[in-house]
Design a protein around this motif. Sequence first.
Motif, PDB file in Angstrom:
ATOM      1  N   MET A 154       0.834  -1.177   0.000  1.00 31.45           N
ATOM      2  CA  MET A 154       0.000   0.000   0.000  1.00 31.45           C
ATOM      3  C   MET A 154       0.882   1.244   0.000  1.00 31.45           C
ATOM      4  N   ASP A 155       1.358   1.581  -1.147  1.00 32.46           N
ATOM      5  CA  ASP A 155       2.272   2.711  -1.295  1.00 32.46           C
ATOM      6  C   ASP A 155       1.579   4.058  -1.140  1.00 32.46           C
ATOM      7  N   TYR A 156       0.269   4.066  -1.087  1.00 28.83           N
ATOM      8  CA  TYR A 156      -0.453   5.343  -1.030  1.00 28.83           C
ATOM      9  C   TYR A 156      -0.585   5.888   0.389  1.00 28.83           C
ATOM     10  N   ILE A 157      -0.245   5.121   1.395  1.00 26.81           N
ATOM     11  CA  ILE A 157      -0.465   5.530   2.785  1.00 26.81           C
ATOM     12  C   ILE A 157       0.267   6.835   3.099  1.00 26.81           C
ATOM     13  N   LYS A 158       1.551   6.893   2.829  1.00 30.44           N
ATOM     14  CA  LYS A 158       2.320   8.110   3.099  1.00 30.44           C
ATOM     15  C   LYS A 158       1.834   9.248   2.223  1.00 30.44           C
ATOM     16  N   ARG A 159       1.448   8.949   1.006  1.00 30.91           N
ATOM     17  CA  ARG A 159       0.985  10.006   0.101  1.00 30.91           C
ATOM     18  C   ARG A 159      -0.296  10.638   0.628  1.00 30.91           C
ATOM     19  N   LEU A 160      -1.211   9.833   1.178  1.00 30.10           N
ATOM     20  CA  LEU A 160      -2.436  10.376   1.764  1.00 30.10           C
ATOM     21  C   LEU A 160      -2.106  11.324   2.911  1.00 30.10           C
ATOM     22  N   TYR A 161      -1.207  10.889   3.762  1.00 32.06           N
ATOM     23  CA  TYR A 161      -0.792  11.716   4.902  1.00 32.06           C
ATOM     24  C   TYR A 161      -0.151  13.013   4.417  1.00 32.06           C
ATOM     25  N   ASP A 162       0.768  12.896   3.461  1.00 26.75           N
ATOM     26  CA  ASP A 162       1.472  14.081   2.957  1.00 26.75           C
ATOM     27  C   ASP A 162       0.518  15.070   2.298  1.00 26.75           C
TER      28      ASP A 162
END
Length: 72
Positions: free
Chosen positions: A1-9
Amino acid sequence: MDYIKRLYDLRTDNDLRQEDVANYLKITKQAYGMYENGKRNLPIEHLIKLSEFYNVSTDFILNITNNPEIKK
């Protein structure tokens, strides 16, 4: 799930709280928090809504590309 950090950022770069994004998606803050923590998969309808909300491509949110521009 590579999108986790992107959602936070995306959220923090826009000075938003989890509650703000959850309200936009019409879900609870806890449900949205589970997306950011990787405890729940991001449904495609929320992916699309977040793409529109942040004005970035779905590929950017999914961390497929580092280019946030939406292709036309």
